[in-house]
Write an enzyme that holds these catalytic residues in place. Structure first.
Site, PDB file in Angstrom:
ATOM      1  N   ARG A   7       2.637   3.655  -0.472  1.00 51.58           N
ATOM      2  CA  ARG A   7       1.942   3.979   0.780  1.00 51.58           C
ATOM      3  C   ARG A   7       2.652   3.304   1.945  1.00 51.58           C
ATOM      4  NH1 ARG A   7      -0.765  -0.396  -1.667  1.00 51.58           N
ATOM      5  NH2 ARG A   7      -0.592  -2.251  -0.361  1.00 51.58           N
ATOM      6  N   HIS A  54      -4.482 -13.532  -2.819  1.00 49.36           N
ATOM      7  CA  HIS A  54      -3.819 -12.217  -2.875  1.00 49.36           C
ATOM      8  C   HIS A  54      -4.083 -11.365  -1.646  1.00 49.36           C
ATOM      9  CE1 HIS A  54      -2.613 -13.250  -6.870  1.00 49.36           C
ATOM     10  NE2 HIS A  54      -3.856 -13.509  -7.183  1.00 49.36           N
TER      11      HIS A  54
END
Ligand code: MV4
Length: 480
Positions: free
Chosen positions: A291, A234
């Site tokens: 973000r 990940h």
């Protein structure tokens, strides 16, 4: 907006300040005691020490950072990525103190911070989602019925999870009950929220995300996709834009879906909508990151748009200066995350001193860097040194330039993922574009890099020997 405080460190703090300076805006850096001499501190117009090295005593101190911003008369705070960037309470606190948070409103951060709340918010917008449920589940009998309905394998996910944390694949009914209990207790201890839900497991997906940008006048545009399938546990390693598998039609469908997701949560600023793409090119909404992301430069290179400049403009209340129709993809960009990790030793952080540190330069090469020669790499933070980004007319050009740039990137004192990046760029599955999120697991082992290195050493020895023998044949006339 005359002054921005950047609540971050390293390459992203510098990246944000570069654009602020270009726009005539003053910059304030904050730093911890170990970062006293860090490049982001030197780069800023002003800098304030906010605490000790551990992030929870410095870069995560929201109130302290707001206090500094007010004392120095800053108008806005840019959070970068990580740290406080997706903290809804922080965003709210910033605005309450009459400062501008360069990012979305607190409410949007909060919704997208929960996978279940996100699913709920986009429900009415006709966004494709993985077959599954959109509610927390605790009853194992109910879970079994649902799992049978959607078909095994299924995936149990934590609503509050992120980056793959708290995910469990269940192959067969017998395993469901125990896996679900584990997932719930894991989620409870990791996130303080034991809500889990079930989805069909998409076995070999590609991870494709769409960059969006929204202003406060109801305009939302997308800036195409980034392909982020090459990741390890990940953690993204190589990213690129555009993806080599999207057709123009699929691209605009995914783009439109991403815009709808943004509208569903009344989004403002830069955001990323993550999708899974299966082998049959069906796409499914996964989550939204509220973000500016690490990999934003590849989008900047293929669109010619400065994303930080847009963030600042929409945060000031301006309308987006570009419309969807103005955007088109030009060329191809690749990004390699250069981590101080040892690819030969299970990617363990390789901390130490950067005895030699020289970054490559040249046309088509961009390095977003936060370090310099002689610096110690602090153990307290993410070990990413820099992002090596290459741009070419075609994917092949960008890949070749990446391999060249890697060879010109000189680091001594610590191990880095540069050699791993070279392995990826030279791998047939990567160059042909036939890869998915299992690329690293499927093809990488430390021995592969070692074999490559050994082979190169052998070739180098042969070339050297050839030169030597040729040299020996040259007639030398004594000069005395
Ligand atoms: C999935 C999936 C397969 N099926 N959901 C991993 C992190 C989180 N963002 C979602 N993730 C996945 N969700 C379903 N229904 C596979 C992954 C996944 C993954 C996704 C994107 C990039 C890399 C990944 C690596 C392993 C698993």
């Amino acid at each position: 907006m005359k002054k921005i405080l950047v609540a971050n460190r390293g390459e992203i703090a510098i990246r944000v300040m570069k654009t602020a300076k270009k726009m005539g805006i003053k910059t304030v850096a904050v730093y911890s005691t170990v970062d006293r001499d860090a490049p982001h501190v030197k780069f800023a117009d002003e800098a304030v020490c906010i605490g000790e090295a551990p992030s929870n005593q410095s870069y995560l101190l929201g109130s302290k950072i707001i206090e500094v911003a007010m004392q120095l008369d800053a108008d806005a705070i840019h959070p970068g990525y990580g740290f406080l960037s997706e903290n809804a309470d922080f965003a709210e606190e910033v605005e309450k103190n009459n400062l501008i948070f360069i990012g979305p409103k607190s409410k949007a951060i909060q919704i997208m911070g929960s996978k279940l709340a996100a699913k709920d918010a986009v429900k009415a917008y006709d966004i494709p989602m993985v077959p599954g449920i959109d509610e927390a589940i605790t009853d194992t009998d109910k879970a079994k019925a649902i799992a049978k309905d959607i078909g095994f394998p299924i995936l149990i996910k934590a609503s509050a999870g992120g980056g793959g944390k708290g995910m469990r694949i269940v192959e067969k009914e017998e395993d469901l009950e125990s896996q679900m209990q584990r997932a719930i207790s894991e989620a409870t201890s990791a996130f303080g929220d034991g809500s889990v839900f079930i989805e069909k497991y998409v076995a070999s997906p590609r991870h494709i995300e769409i960059q969006i940008m929204a202003d406060s006048h109801g305009n939302v545009i997308h800036l195409f996709e980034r392909e982020c399938s090459v990741q390890r546990r990940h953690q993204k390693v190589v990213e690129e834009a555009p993806s080599s598998v999207l057709t123009p039609k699929l691209r605009s469908k995914m783009g439109e879906a991403a815009v709808k997701v943004a509208k569903a949560c009344d989004y403002l600023g830069a955001g990323t909508v993550e999708f899974l793409l299966d082998e049959n090119h069906n796409f499914y909404f996964l989550e939204m990151n509220t973000r500016l992301q690490v990999e934003h430069p590849v989008t900047e290179l293929i669109t010619g748009v400065d994303l930080v400049a847009l963030q600042i403009k929409v945060a000031r209340g301006e309308k987006l200066p570009i419309a969807q129709g103005d955007l088109k993809i030009k060329g191809h960009a690749l990004e390699l995350r250069v981590y101080a990790e040892d690819p030969l030793n299970d990617f363990l952080p390789s901390v130490g001193r950067l005895d030699v540190y020289q970054i490559p330069v040249g046309e088509g090469i961009r390095v977003d860097n936060g370090f310099e020669e002689g610096m110690d790499i602090p153990i307290y933070y993410d070990p990413m040194l820099a992002k090596l980004i290459t741009y070419g007319n075609t994917r092949e050009e960008a890949i070749l330039l990446m391999i060249k740039a890697i060879s010109e990137y000189k680091v001594e004192g610590v191990q880095t993922t540069l050699t791993f990046g070279k392995f990826v760029c030279e791998h047939e599955a990567f160059t042909s574009g036939h890869f998915d999120t299992h690329f690293v697991k499927k093809y990488y082992s430390a021995e592969k890099i070692q074999t490559n290195t050994a082979q190169e050493a052998k070739i180098a020895a042969i070339v050297a020997m050839k030169h030597y023998l040729k040299d020996q044949q040259t007639l030398r006339i004594p000069t005395h």
